[in-house]
Design an enzyme around this catalytic site. Sequence first.
Site, mmCIF file in Angstrom:
data_model
loop_
_atom_site.group_PDB
_atom_site.id
_atom_site.type_symbol
_atom_site.label_atom_id
_atom_site.label_comp_id
_atom_site.label_asym_id
_atom_site.label_seq_id
_atom_site.Cartn_x
_atom_site.Cartn_y
_atom_site.Cartn_z
ATOM 1 N N LEU A 8 0.826 -1.203 0.000
ATOM 2 C CA LEU A 8 0.000 0.000 0.000
ATOM 3 C C LEU A 8 0.863 1.258 0.000
ATOM 4 O O LEU A 8 0.547 2.236 -0.687
ATOM 5 C CB LEU A 8 -0.939 -0.013 1.202
ATOM 6 C CG LEU A 8 -1.888 1.171 1.331
ATOM 7 C CD1 LEU A 8 -2.752 1.325 0.084
ATOM 8 C CD2 LEU A 8 -2.761 1.022 2.577
ATOM 9 N N ASP A 22 11.140 4.774 13.358
ATOM 10 C CA ASP A 22 10.702 3.592 14.102
ATOM 11 C C ASP A 22 9.422 3.954 14.849
ATOM 12 O O ASP A 22 9.467 4.635 15.875
ATOM 13 C CB ASP A 22 11.793 3.152 15.085
ATOM 14 C CG ASP A 22 11.396 1.933 15.906
ATOM 15 O OD1 ASP A 22 10.275 1.408 15.696
ATOM 16 O OD2 ASP A 22 12.186 1.517 16.775
ATOM 17 N N TYR A 27 2.526 -5.418 11.168
ATOM 18 C CA TYR A 27 3.061 -6.779 11.163
ATOM 19 C C TYR A 27 1.994 -7.647 10.511
ATOM 20 O O TYR A 27 0.920 -7.843 11.066
ATOM 21 C CB TYR A 27 3.337 -7.254 12.583
ATOM 22 C CG TYR A 27 4.052 -8.591 12.675
ATOM 23 C CD1 TYR A 27 5.406 -8.649 12.980
ATOM 24 C CD2 TYR A 27 3.373 -9.795 12.445
ATOM 25 C CE1 TYR A 27 6.069 -9.871 13.063
ATOM 26 C CE2 TYR A 27 4.025 -11.003 12.514
ATOM 27 C CZ TYR A 27 5.377 -11.039 12.832
ATOM 28 O OH TYR A 27 6.027 -12.243 12.899
ATOM 29 N N THR A 28 2.269 -8.138 9.301
ATOM 30 C CA THR A 28 1.243 -8.831 8.521
ATOM 31 C C THR A 28 1.542 -10.312 8.282
ATOM 32 O O THR A 28 0.784 -10.974 7.565
ATOM 33 C CB THR A 28 1.051 -8.148 7.161
ATOM 34 O OG1 THR A 28 2.304 -8.123 6.466
ATOM 35 C CG2 THR A 28 0.532 -6.719 7.332
ATOM 36 N N THR A 88 -8.083 -4.613 9.174
ATOM 37 C CA THR A 88 -8.202 -5.894 8.490
ATOM 38 C C THR A 88 -9.532 -6.600 8.756
ATOM 39 O O THR A 88 -10.177 -6.372 9.795
ATOM 40 C CB THR A 88 -7.051 -6.821 8.950
ATOM 41 O OG1 THR A 88 -7.219 -8.131 8.390
ATOM 42 C CG2 THR A 88 -7.024 -6.951 10.463
ATOM 43 N N ASP A 89 -9.901 -7.478 7.836
ATOM 44 C CA ASP A 89 -11.067 -8.341 8.019
ATOM 45 C C ASP A 89 -10.852 -9.354 9.135
ATOM 46 O O ASP A 89 -11.816 -9.949 9.625
ATOM 47 C CB ASP A 89 -11.386 -9.085 6.713
ATOM 48 C CG ASP A 89 -10.225 -9.925 6.218
ATOM 49 O OD1 ASP A 89 -9.072 -9.443 6.237
ATOM 50 O OD2 ASP A 89 -10.463 -11.076 5.782
ATOM 51 N N TYR A 148 -2.805 -11.880 15.068
ATOM 52 C CA TYR A 148 -2.831 -10.779 14.110
ATOM 53 C C TYR A 148 -4.131 -9.989 14.234
ATOM 54 O O TYR A 148 -4.119 -8.758 14.361
ATOM 55 C CB TYR A 148 -2.655 -11.323 12.694
ATOM 56 C CG TYR A 148 -2.876 -10.296 11.607
ATOM 57 C CD1 TYR A 148 -1.991 -9.233 11.438
ATOM 58 C CD2 TYR A 148 -3.965 -10.390 10.747
ATOM 59 C CE1 TYR A 148 -2.189 -8.282 10.446
ATOM 60 C CE2 TYR A 148 -4.169 -9.452 9.744
ATOM 61 C CZ TYR A 148 -3.282 -8.413 9.602
ATOM 62 O OH TYR A 148 -3.481 -7.480 8.614
#
Length: 284
Positions: free
Chosen positions: A12, A37, A62-63, A102-103, A126
């Site tokens: 993205l 950072d 963090y994905t 996120t979903d 997550y």
Amino acid sequence: MNILITGCNGQLGNEMQLLERMNPQYDYFNTDVAELDITDAEAVNRFIDENHIDGIVNCAAYTAVDKAESNEELCTRLNAEAPAYLAAAIDKHEGWMIQISTDYVFDGTNHTPYTEDEDTCPNSVYGRTKLVGEFNVLKLCKRSMIIRTAWLYSSFGNNFVKTMLRLGKEKSELGVIFDQIGTPTYAHDLAVAIFMAINKGIVPGIYHFSNEGVTSWYDFTKAIHRIAGIKNCQVRPLHTSEYPTPAARPHYSVLDKTKIKQTYGLDIPYWEDSLAECIHNLVI
């Protein structure tokens, strides 16, 4: 207006940088961990103060969903604590913040598209850390906007589309899960929506965004191969139980996008049309 884009090296973040050229009325500060950072609260405050930042688009996260199950501390720092630092710092300047979520904040037991006001129930590290990040941003920044998305891909970075293109060329047979339903999201289209919100003005709250339509990972793969002209790889449907992973995935994560379409007058592309555009960009 000075805008901070975090996670600029990700899918993205890269798409945002492409669209910056079409929106030259703002000054941009594109950062990743080398430049800022975001898990360091003092560094975040100093950066926002010194550069007179007016707004933030937080694309950093963090994905690695499966790795998160055994790396909760780092996942929490990036997905929950860092957004809090950004939100608190920009709120001091009466600025705005867009937080990408996120979903995975839902458990995936619905059979109709999820609206923004439905109860959340994440069933992974997550998902839980991203949900805490949402709470923190909404609490600490008065002019904040949460955009939940799903199944993100792009011509940049590592993602499902690139993996299926590679495997389709390398393998004669491939098994892909068919009983998880959702909607792919082309990161370029999400970036367009973000700029629409910035240009028209931030309306605080939670929003959902993905491309239009519904599919499974299996059907998604079939479309990837068809559009790319890959014909020598047989794609077989798999049950989720046949492909166990450390993190639980939502079986149904279709997002209702009515709110963002009505608020910003968005015309969202159909997922297969956007997929064809992305694959065209990769091929050329």
